[in-house]
Motif scaffolding. Sequence first.
Motif, PDB file in Angstrom:
ATOM      1  N   VAL B  63       0.832  -1.202   0.000  1.00  0.00           N
ATOM      2  CA  VAL B  63       0.000   0.000   0.000  1.00  0.00           C
ATOM      3  C   VAL B  63       0.866   1.252   0.000  1.00  0.00           C
ATOM      4  CG1 VAL B  63      -1.629   1.347   1.376  1.00  0.00           C
ATOM      5  CG2 VAL B  63      -1.998  -1.099   1.049  1.00  0.00           C
ATOM      6  N   LYS B  65       3.869   1.585  -1.181  1.00  0.00           N
ATOM      7  CA  LYS B  65       4.470   1.764  -2.508  1.00  0.00           C
ATOM      8  C   LYS B  65       3.465   2.332  -3.484  1.00  0.00           C
ATOM      9  CE  LYS B  65       8.039  -1.824  -2.255  1.00  0.00           C
ATOM     10  NZ  LYS B  65       8.412  -3.191  -2.689  1.00  0.00           N
ATOM     11  N   LEU B  66       2.246   1.814  -3.429  1.00  0.00           N
ATOM     12  CA  LEU B  66       1.204   2.314  -4.333  1.00  0.00           C
ATOM     13  C   LEU B  66       0.989   3.810  -4.149  1.00  0.00           C
ATOM     14  CD1 LEU B  66      -1.505   1.366  -6.150  1.00  0.00           C
ATOM     15  CD2 LEU B  66      -2.569   2.121  -4.035  1.00  0.00           C
ATOM     16  N   LEU B  67       0.846   4.219  -2.909  1.00  0.00           N
ATOM     17  CA  LEU B  67       0.555   5.625  -2.653  1.00  0.00           C
ATOM     18  C   LEU B  67       1.759   6.510  -2.967  1.00  0.00           C
ATOM     19  CD1 LEU B  67      -1.558   5.263   0.604  1.00  0.00           C
ATOM     20  CD2 LEU B  67      -2.366   5.809  -1.695  1.00  0.00           C
ATOM     21  N   ASP B  69       3.808   5.958  -5.337  1.00  0.00           N
ATOM     22  CA  ASP B  69       3.912   6.043  -6.794  1.00  0.00           C
ATOM     23  C   ASP B  69       2.900   6.993  -7.391  1.00  0.00           C
ATOM     24  OD1 ASP B  69       5.991   4.306  -6.857  1.00  0.00           O
ATOM     25  OD2 ASP B  69       4.808   2.539  -7.355  1.00  0.00           O
TER      26      ASP B  69
END
Lengths: 371, 70
Positions: B63, B65-67, B69
Amino acid sequence: MNRPEDRPSRTSPDVQFSGRTPGGAIGRATGRTADGAVNLADGRIDNRTGDRIDDRADGRVDNRADGRIDDRVDNLTNQVVGDEAVADKTGVPPSQKAKPAADDPYGPLRRVTGSTLRPGGLELTKRALSFCRFPQGASLLDAGCGQGATLELLLASGFKAVGLDADPAQAAQAAQAAQKAETRIGFLEDLPFADASFDGLFCECVLNLTDRERALREIARTLKPGGFFILSDIFKKGGTLELPAAKQPEPKKNLLASSGTSLPTGSAAPSGTDRPVRSGFRSDGPAGEASSRPPDCRQGALTIREMLTQLENLSLVVDLVEDHQKALDSLAAALVWEYGAKGYAQLLGLGGCLEAGSKEKFTYALVVARK
Amino acid sequence: MAHAFSKAGPEGWSCGKCGRKLEPVSVNVEYMGSSFFVELPGCPDCGSILIDSELAEGKMLEVEKLLEDK
């Protein structure tokens, strides 16, 4: 009354990530009660002054004469769900998550979003209601009502709610969930209602899936003079966001007293096109007609500036623009948490807008325009 | 850290401070301005939430990493 899955628990402790936590971080619960406040994004526009986004300290957009936006939020919250906290801006607490039907293609998404199936959930709907301040009994259409979450909210708030969805199964579920609402099956590009039927028209995470120009013409046609078009959807990032020269809004009127047709109690909405029911938000659009519908909401997205131009071309006055990027990001995060990065990637077919790291960046925005 | 959780056998974790067995708690997780509800084990008395290493190095990291990115 909202269903339980639309409400978080009253004591939802908050945990803040503290960066990387390879050793198994322990977060301390604060015990803070979820207050349900709308998480207002930073990038908003003011159409009274023509300020650019971010030029103002509070970033607020408000084109109304008195400029009051938030003053009724608390009242509205109380009106709708008593003193319970309202739905969070991302989804629902795990213990209250919906249990979608096995054959529901959107089941995995619905499990996280609840019945709204969109970023921001009902928070943005409530935000729009607090802005528009419709009088009790106002006639409001939810175009693309899905399973009827917004219809339930509109009924609970004292409005006359009408729902439209092109998918008969969704419309049937909406009719069951919001039994006092009138529900119709039909397309946004061909609304089965007479001119000037509605004081307000909601189009939440749907417009990008339509032949937009046709749909917008129909929306403008069916709104009463002074009626509000409430749009929340995916937008491409980029382009300038300054609004055109502000137009002075007319003094606040009782919308029910304005021109237009009132819906007779307990009867169908007035229909200018008493045609047979057609089904499905299909890519081919209304039966027998060529369609320029995009295949998914991402490909159908405009920049906010482009959308405002389309609204202005229909002589709709843009009153409010709010960027809710965080609602989109939060939904993506919740999906990764629920299904992992791989599972999330498989879900992108249901919502391509959620993709991270793509060349095209997207945001989510609330736009309110007035006829 | 003085206040910690201890594993109490097959029944799972308990609170090191209160001694209470942890229960699933609805938690609002926030990171980089985004937030969402999850269910995590927490102490019913003091409200402390346990995030074990598997969670921290697994979905929580994904999560983050997603945010980051976005």
